[in-house]
Scaffold this motif. Sequence first.
Motif, PDB file in Angstrom:
ATOM      1  N   CYS A 131       0.781  -1.230   0.011  1.00 15.53           N
ATOM      2  CA  CYS A 131       0.004  -0.237  -0.097  1.00 15.53           C
ATOM      3  C   CYS A 131       0.856   1.267  -0.045  1.00 15.53           C
ATOM      4  O   CYS A 131       1.724   1.553   0.794  1.00 15.53           O
ATOM      5  CB  CYS A 131      -0.923  -0.035   1.113  1.00 15.53           C
ATOM      6  SG  CYS A 131      -1.812   1.639   1.421  1.00 15.53           S
ATOM      7  N   GLN A 132       0.858   2.220  -0.928  1.00 11.03           N
ATOM      8  CA  GLN A 132       1.502   3.221  -1.094  1.00 11.03           C
ATOM      9  C   GLN A 132       0.812   4.452  -0.696  1.00 11.03           C
ATOM     10  O   GLN A 132       0.719   5.564  -1.758  1.00 11.03           O
ATOM     11  CB  GLN A 132       2.188   3.230  -2.512  1.00 11.03           C
ATOM     12  CG  GLN A 132       3.123   2.217  -2.573  1.00 11.03           C
ATOM     13  CD  GLN A 132       3.844   2.265  -4.114  1.00 11.03           C
ATOM     14  OE1 GLN A 132       3.266   2.279  -5.168  1.00 11.03           O
ATOM     15  NE2 GLN A 132       5.243   1.979  -3.968  1.00 11.03           N
ATOM     16  N   ALA A 133       0.357   4.670   0.331  1.00 13.23           N
ATOM     17  CA  ALA A 133      -0.150   5.703   0.688  1.00 13.23           C
ATOM     18  C   ALA A 133       0.611   6.405   1.371  1.00 13.23           C
ATOM     19  O   ALA A 133       0.953   6.303   2.545  1.00 13.23           O
ATOM     20  CB  ALA A 133      -1.548   5.376   1.760  1.00 13.23           C
ATOM     21  N   THR A 134       1.220   7.622   0.748  1.00 16.41           N
ATOM     22  CA  THR A 134       2.535   8.311   1.231  1.00 16.41           C
ATOM     23  C   THR A 134       2.301   9.829   1.820  1.00 16.41           C
ATOM     24  O   THR A 134       3.200  10.396   2.345  1.00 16.41           O
ATOM     25  CB  THR A 134       3.534   8.242   0.147  1.00 16.41           C
ATOM     26  OG1 THR A 134       2.822   9.049  -0.814  1.00 16.41           O
ATOM     27  CG2 THR A 134       3.979   6.875  -0.361  1.00 16.41           C
ATOM     28  N   SER A 145     -10.926  -0.081  -2.826  1.00 20.60           N
ATOM     29  CA  SER A 145     -11.390   0.187  -3.892  1.00 20.60           C
ATOM     30  C   SER A 145     -10.549   1.449  -4.534  1.00 20.60           C
ATOM     31  O   SER A 145     -11.216   1.809  -5.826  1.00 20.60           O
ATOM     32  CB  SER A 145     -12.915   0.838  -3.652  1.00 20.60           C
ATOM     33  OG  SER A 145     -12.872   1.976  -2.761  1.00 20.60           O
ATOM     34  N   THR A 146      -9.732   1.968  -3.956  1.00 17.60           N
ATOM     35  CA  THR A 146      -8.829   2.982  -4.900  1.00 17.60           C
ATOM     36  C   THR A 146      -7.894   2.594  -5.735  1.00 17.60           C
ATOM     37  O   THR A 146      -7.074   1.927  -5.339  1.00 17.60           O
ATOM     38  CB  THR A 146      -8.280   3.818  -3.594  1.00 17.60           C
ATOM     39  OG1 THR A 146      -9.184   4.416  -2.566  1.00 17.60           O
ATOM     40  CG2 THR A 146      -7.524   5.119  -4.230  1.00 17.60           C
ATOM     41  N   PRO A 147      -8.030   3.095  -7.003  1.00 16.27           N
ATOM     42  CA  PRO A 147      -7.136   2.641  -8.075  1.00 16.27           C
ATOM     43  C   PRO A 147      -5.741   3.052  -7.761  1.00 16.27           C
ATOM     44  O   PRO A 147      -5.408   4.447  -7.442  1.00 16.27           O
ATOM     45  CB  PRO A 147      -7.891   3.057  -9.360  1.00 16.27           C
ATOM     46  CG  PRO A 147      -9.209   3.339  -9.113  1.00 16.27           C
ATOM     47  CD  PRO A 147      -9.202   3.565  -7.570  1.00 16.27           C
ATOM     48  N   GLY A 148      -4.800   2.315  -8.009  1.00 16.34           N
ATOM     49  CA  GLY A 148      -3.154   2.798  -7.701  1.00 16.34           C
ATOM     50  C   GLY A 148      -2.860   2.880  -6.317  1.00 16.34           C
ATOM     51  O   GLY A 148      -1.718   3.171  -6.256  1.00 16.34           O
ATOM     52  N   LEU A 149      -3.871   2.384  -5.407  1.00 16.71           N
ATOM     53  CA  LEU A 149      -3.038   2.496  -4.094  1.00 16.71           C
ATOM     54  C   LEU A 149      -2.436   1.523  -3.642  1.00 16.71           C
ATOM     55  O   LEU A 149      -1.585   1.199  -2.769  1.00 16.71           O
ATOM     56  CB  LEU A 149      -4.534   2.635  -3.168  1.00 16.71           C
ATOM     57  CG  LEU A 149      -4.093   2.758  -1.566  1.00 16.71           C
ATOM     58  CD1 LEU A 149      -3.398   4.149  -1.185  1.00 16.71           C
ATOM     59  CD2 LEU A 149      -5.428   2.634  -0.804  1.00 16.71           C
TER      60      LEU A 149
END
Length: 222
Positions: A131-134, A145-149
């Motif tokens: 998970c790349q929530a930076t 559901s978030t694309p690219g996350l």
Amino acid sequence: MSWNVCEDDISPSDESSIDSILADFTVWGITLFNSTGDNGSTCKNGSGGVYPGVIAFPADAPHAVAVGGTALNVNSDNTYNTESWWLNSGGFGVSQFSSDPQPGYQSPFYSAAGRSVPDVSMDAAPGIIVCQATTSDSPDCGDTSTPGLFNVIGGTSLATPLWAATWAITQQASVDAGGYQWSAAGGYFYSIPKAFHRASTMTGTGNNFAHVGLGSPDMTTL
């Protein structure tokens, strides 16, 4: 380090200069783990150049630890099951630089005209989900559901940091036991071959020293 350039894109003097710096690092207990690339014995550069039979720099440096890849299978309780050489991985081959003769630490394991890579290998395929929530305004990692996350990270760019983390854990265990911290570069791993799942224990074609080096870490023994 997961970046590299092909030996055909650098000079022997540049490679030698970098290796001399890495040799100094070993005195301080620093180990550079470097990806060998994901295209087997063909090196591809960032501009799309293709070099068959060429290995990557700085994985080719004698004072770096060159990391190749495997495909790992585990049991339902996450214990080790089987492992095979990952056919897209390894960056295996021999340095073309005359300044890189075969290091003495490799000669008992493999006969080659120069330094060969990889030294060791680790899980590279099929990869792991990250998970790349930076940033502070990024969606929560629980939001599937978030694309690219979520991104799949694999290849020797996964195997290399896994090896760095593994070595950091073993160093911490040494210090906790009243021991010392030291570098694994310069051939240290070759003095403890029993600490590895050797290529001969793996499945599939190409499972030999030329493709996976000493093998993957047997964590408890290491």
